[in-house]
Every structure is written in C-alpha cells, then in structure tokens.
Design a protein around this motif. Sequence first.
Motif, PDB file in Angstrom:
ATOM      1  N   GLN A 167       5.304   7.843 -10.207  1.00 53.16           N
ATOM      2  CA  GLN A 167       6.445   7.782 -11.122  1.00 53.16           C
ATOM      3  C   GLN A 167       5.995   7.527 -12.555  1.00 53.16           C
ATOM      4  OE1 GLN A 167       9.678   8.324 -10.626  1.00 53.16           O
ATOM      5  NE2 GLN A 167      10.249   7.819 -12.742  1.00 53.16           N
ATOM      6  N   TRP A 168       5.008   6.631 -12.705  1.00 52.69           N
ATOM      7  CA  TRP A 168       4.538   6.239 -14.045  1.00 52.69           C
ATOM      8  C   TRP A 168       3.083   6.671 -14.192  1.00 52.69           C
ATOM      9  CZ3 TRP A 168       8.517   4.842 -16.890  1.00 52.69           C
ATOM     10  CH2 TRP A 168       9.602   4.213 -16.288  1.00 52.69           C
ATOM     11  N   GLU A 169       2.869   7.937 -14.436  1.00 58.20           N
ATOM     12  CA  GLU A 169       1.506   8.470 -14.552  1.00 58.20           C
ATOM     13  C   GLU A 169       0.788   7.842 -15.749  1.00 58.20           C
ATOM     14  OE1 GLU A 169       1.365  12.664 -14.643  1.00 58.20           O
ATOM     15  OE2 GLU A 169       2.494  12.940 -12.782  1.00 58.20           O
ATOM     16  N   GLY A 170      -0.479   7.523 -15.545  1.00 52.96           N
ATOM     17  CA  GLY A 170      -1.280   6.942 -16.610  1.00 52.96           C
ATOM     18  C   GLY A 170      -1.190   5.442 -16.716  1.00 52.96           C
ATOM     19  N   CYS A 171      -0.334   4.828 -15.895  1.00 58.36           N
ATOM     20  CA  CYS A 171      -0.187   3.374 -15.923  1.00 58.36           C
ATOM     21  C   CYS A 171      -0.966   2.748 -14.760  1.00 58.36           C
ATOM     22  CB  CYS A 171       1.286   2.974 -15.810  1.00 58.36           C
ATOM     23  SG  CYS A 171       2.282   3.436 -17.241  1.00 58.36           S
ATOM     24  N   SER A 172      -1.544   1.585 -15.013  1.00 61.96           N
ATOM     25  CA  SER A 172      -2.201   0.851 -13.942  1.00 61.96           C
ATOM     26  C   SER A 172      -1.150   0.085 -13.147  1.00 61.96           C
ATOM     27  CB  SER A 172      -3.234  -0.118 -14.517  1.00 61.96           C
ATOM     28  OG  SER A 172      -2.639  -1.028 -15.435  1.00 61.96           O
ATOM     29  N   VAL A 173      -1.330   0.044 -11.821  1.00 62.70           N
ATOM     30  CA  VAL A 173      -0.363  -0.613 -10.934  1.00 62.70           C
ATOM     31  C   VAL A 173      -1.101  -1.600 -10.034  1.00 62.70           C
ATOM     32  CG1 VAL A 173       1.436  -0.296  -9.201  1.00 62.70           C
ATOM     33  CG2 VAL A 173       1.062   1.464 -10.945  1.00 62.70           C
ATOM     34  N   HIS A 232       0.817  -1.212   0.000  1.00 60.66           N
ATOM     35  CA  HIS A 232       0.000   0.000   0.000  1.00 60.66           C
ATOM     36  C   HIS A 232       0.856   1.269   0.000  1.00 60.66           C
ATOM     37  CE1 HIS A 232      -3.495  -2.574   1.022  1.00 60.66           C
ATOM     38  NE2 HIS A 232      -4.158  -1.603   0.455  1.00 60.66           N
ATOM     39  N   SER A 233       2.125   1.133   0.338  1.00 63.20           N
ATOM     40  CA  SER A 233       3.044   2.261   0.244  1.00 63.20           C
ATOM     41  C   SER A 233       3.666   2.353  -1.147  1.00 63.20           C
ATOM     42  CB  SER A 233       4.150   2.127   1.298  1.00 63.20           C
ATOM     43  OG  SER A 233       5.120   3.137   1.130  1.00 63.20           O
ATOM     44  N   MET A 234       4.038   1.195  -1.716  1.00 61.33           N
ATOM     45  CA  MET A 234       4.726   1.187  -3.001  1.00 61.33           C
ATOM     46  C   MET A 234       3.800   1.516  -4.167  1.00 61.33           C
ATOM     47  SD  MET A 234       7.477  -1.954  -2.891  1.00 61.33           S
ATOM     48  CE  MET A 234       8.109  -1.454  -4.506  1.00 61.33           C
ATOM     49  N   VAL A 235       2.562   1.002  -4.123  1.00 65.26           N
ATOM     50  CA  VAL A 235       1.659   1.185  -5.268  1.00 65.26           C
ATOM     51  C   VAL A 235       1.440   2.666  -5.605  1.00 65.26           C
ATOM     52  CG1 VAL A 235      -0.733   0.919  -6.046  1.00 65.26           C
ATOM     53  CG2 VAL A 235       0.500  -1.045  -5.117  1.00 65.26           C
ATOM     54  N   PRO A 236       1.060   3.525  -4.644  1.00 63.31           N
ATOM     55  CA  PRO A 236       0.878   4.949  -5.000  1.00 63.31           C
ATOM     56  C   PRO A 236       2.180   5.627  -5.398  1.00 63.31           C
ATOM     57  CG  PRO A 236       0.621   4.618  -2.626  1.00 63.31           C
ATOM     58  CD  PRO A 236       0.662   3.267  -3.239  1.00 63.31           C
ATOM     59  N   THR A 237       3.298   5.184  -4.808  1.00 60.70           N
ATOM     60  CA  THR A 237       4.595   5.775  -5.175  1.00 60.70           C
ATOM     61  C   THR A 237       4.927   5.475  -6.625  1.00 60.70           C
ATOM     62  OG1 THR A 237       5.408   5.563  -2.900  1.00 60.70           O
ATOM     63  CG2 THR A 237       7.051   5.824  -4.636  1.00 60.70           C
ATOM     64  N   VAL A 238       4.711   4.230  -7.032  1.00 66.83           N
ATOM     65  CA  VAL A 238       4.997   3.838  -8.417  1.00 66.83           C
ATOM     66  C   VAL A 238       4.029   4.528  -9.372  1.00 66.83           C
ATOM     67  CG1 VAL A 238       5.011   1.895 -10.027  1.00 66.83           C
ATOM     68  CG2 VAL A 238       6.029   1.632  -7.767  1.00 66.83           C
ATOM     69  N   LYS A 239       2.766   4.686  -8.951  1.00 65.30           N
ATOM     70  CA  LYS A 239       1.796   5.390  -9.797  1.00 65.30           C
ATOM     71  C   LYS A 239       2.225   6.830 -10.053  1.00 65.30           C
ATOM     72  CE  LYS A 239      -2.584   2.981  -9.065  1.00 65.30           C
ATOM     73  NZ  LYS A 239      -3.975   3.104  -8.555  1.00 65.30           N
ATOM     74  N   VAL A 286       3.259  -4.493 -12.155  1.00 65.58           N
ATOM     75  CA  VAL A 286       2.920  -5.369 -11.027  1.00 65.58           C
ATOM     76  C   VAL A 286       4.068  -5.377 -10.031  1.00 65.58           C
ATOM     77  CG1 VAL A 286       2.624  -7.771 -10.314  1.00 65.58           C
ATOM     78  CG2 VAL A 286       1.259  -6.858 -12.191  1.00 65.58           C
ATOM     79  N   ILE A 287       3.722  -5.205  -8.757  1.00 65.77           N
ATOM     80  CA  ILE A 287       4.690  -5.332  -7.660  1.00 65.77           C
ATOM     81  C   ILE A 287       4.350  -6.619  -6.924  1.00 65.77           C
ATOM     82  CG2 ILE A 287       5.651  -4.264  -5.585  1.00 65.77           C
ATOM     83  CD1 ILE A 287       4.406  -1.596  -6.640  1.00 65.77           C
ATOM     84  N   ALA A 288       5.214  -7.609  -7.016  1.00 66.12           N
ATOM     85  CA  ALA A 288       4.947  -8.920  -6.421  1.00 66.12           C
ATOM     86  C   ALA A 288       5.913  -9.159  -5.270  1.00 66.12           C
ATOM     87  CB  ALA A 288       5.094 -10.022  -7.468  1.00 66.12           C
ATOM     88  N   ILE A 289       5.372  -9.325  -4.062  1.00 65.08           N
ATOM     89  CA  ILE A 289       6.206  -9.603  -2.897  1.00 65.08           C
ATOM     90  C   ILE A 289       6.280 -11.106  -2.701  1.00 65.08           C
ATOM     91  CG2 ILE A 289       6.420  -9.408  -0.398  1.00 65.08           C
ATOM     92  CD1 ILE A 289       5.386  -6.649  -0.518  1.00 65.08           C
ATOM     93  N   MET A 290       7.491 -11.657  -2.777  1.00 65.87           N
ATOM     94  CA  MET A 290       7.707 -13.086  -2.587  1.00 65.87           C
ATOM     95  C   MET A 290       8.198 -13.317  -1.167  1.00 65.87           C
ATOM     96  SD  MET A 290       9.471 -14.359  -6.126  1.00 65.87           S
ATOM     97  CE  MET A 290       8.764 -13.999  -7.729  1.00 65.87           C
ATOM     98  N   SER A 291       7.305 -13.707  -0.289  1.00 62.39           N
ATOM     99  CA  SER A 291       7.675 -14.004   1.090  1.00 62.39           C
ATOM    100  C   SER A 291       7.322 -15.449   1.390  1.00 62.39           C
ATOM    101  CB  SER A 291       6.934 -13.072   2.054  1.00 62.39           C
ATOM    102  OG  SER A 291       5.544 -13.206   1.905  1.00 62.39           O
ATOM    103  N   GLY A 292       8.044 -16.055   2.290  1.00 62.62           N
ATOM    104  CA  GLY A 292       7.754 -17.443   2.637  1.00 62.62           C
ATOM    105  C   GLY A 292       8.277 -18.398   1.592  1.00 62.62           C
TER     106      GLY A 292
END
Length: 247
Positions: A174-180, A165-172, A210-216
Amino acid sequence: SDGSDDSDYIVDNKITSEPELKSQLISAAAGGDKTTIIFLDEISLVTDNPTFSNLHSLPPNIHLILCLSPTQGGDSDKLYNPDQLSLPTQPDVCCATLTTCYRNNEDIQRYSQHHARYMLGSANETYILSDKTDTGPPPLPGSAHPVVWLHCSQKVYKQCDDILHSMVPTVKTQWEGCSVQGIGTGNVGRSDSGPVVNSSTCAGTEADIVIAIMSGGLYSYEAVSRARQQLYIVTGTDTNRDTVRGL
C-alpha cells in the motif's frame, strides 16, 4: 578515535556503578595519549540524585558524551519528563535537555503522551510533547489518521506472529517506498531480526510505519514510539481491558 583505521571500540555488559564505568573507561584508553571520545546512549539512572562525581577525575584525554534516557530503571514502563532528571551541575560538565522530537510526527507524539498518561499510570502525567511541531516527519500522503486502532473480534496473542507477517507485506504494498516494522509480544521476533520484532527488544528500532499488536497486559511505551509517520495499533478479545479502555 584519532581518525585512523585502528580505532578501538568498547563492548561490555551492563555497568551498574560509576566506579565500574570509570575503571572500564580508563582501561580502554590506557597505553596511549590519543584523544578518546566515548558516547554512552540510553543511560538509566538508579539513584534519585546522581552526581557523576567519579567521572570528574578521568584522564584529560578521555571525553564523555552521556545521553540519559527518559525511560528510567529496569522497568521500561517508567517514563520521566526530562525536568525530573537530576543532572550534574559541575563547571566542567555541559548539560542540555533535548526537547525537540525528530522521529515522530505530531499526531504520534500526542498518542505517545496519551499512552504514557493513561496506560502507564499517574506517575507519567508530566510527559511533555516536543517544543516544536514541524521538526518531525509529515504524515503519509493520503493518510487522514496517522494513528489507527484496529480491534479484532478474536484473540490475537497466539496468532500475533502470523498476523504481523501477513500485515507487514500488505502495508508495504500500500505504501511503496516506506519502511514497515511489526512489533508484537510472546514468541514474536525471537528468532527473526527482519521486519517483525518483539516488544521487549524493539528499543533502537524505528520505521516509517509501525504495526503494534497489543495483546495481554499493558504495553511498553518503547513499542508505540518507534513509528515515524504512521502507527497501527491492533488489539483483540484477549487484550487487557484497561488497555482497550485507554485506547
């Protein structure tokens, strides 16, 4: 449908056999002679040599479009090359293997191949790339690396939801007009249908970034294949060592 406003739709639970599917199809189209076209997507095969023989005696006004998923069975980490699927050969069935990818750019396709081969086991070594390299979307303007791996010096599983929830708006920004789209594990996305979803329920979604967190443990193929132009992979100190080694 005949094009009128009173089109009927079939909504059902998991169908586990051809006779059951046939019964529901006939029931849904009963009481009329209008043409019914039914589209079934993401079909998973549970037998080695499917014949679809029960579907050949359907009423002539029922027509089927069946799409077999390369991800087969109850385990989404079991990936098949289309050539490994046993498709019906009866004369009244038209079959085509779709080998051109339109969702991912070439670099993300190549990572998907790597992910299938090195992270999901030797059974997936035959995963193939698209037969055309110019049908997918281009990389984002100014992005030299369409696939980026970010390794954090902290655990990410419990903080997964906060990180996304922190990274998604930050990336948006940076890349205006792109879906994240953010994809994570654990409790991520369980009650949020917005820009952050859970890796177990991400099938059918896609986004420019897409931001994919690989945990576990090892990560689902579905999650890393959702990106069209840019894929960010995030790992931490609690990420499975085999996953980190594979990356």
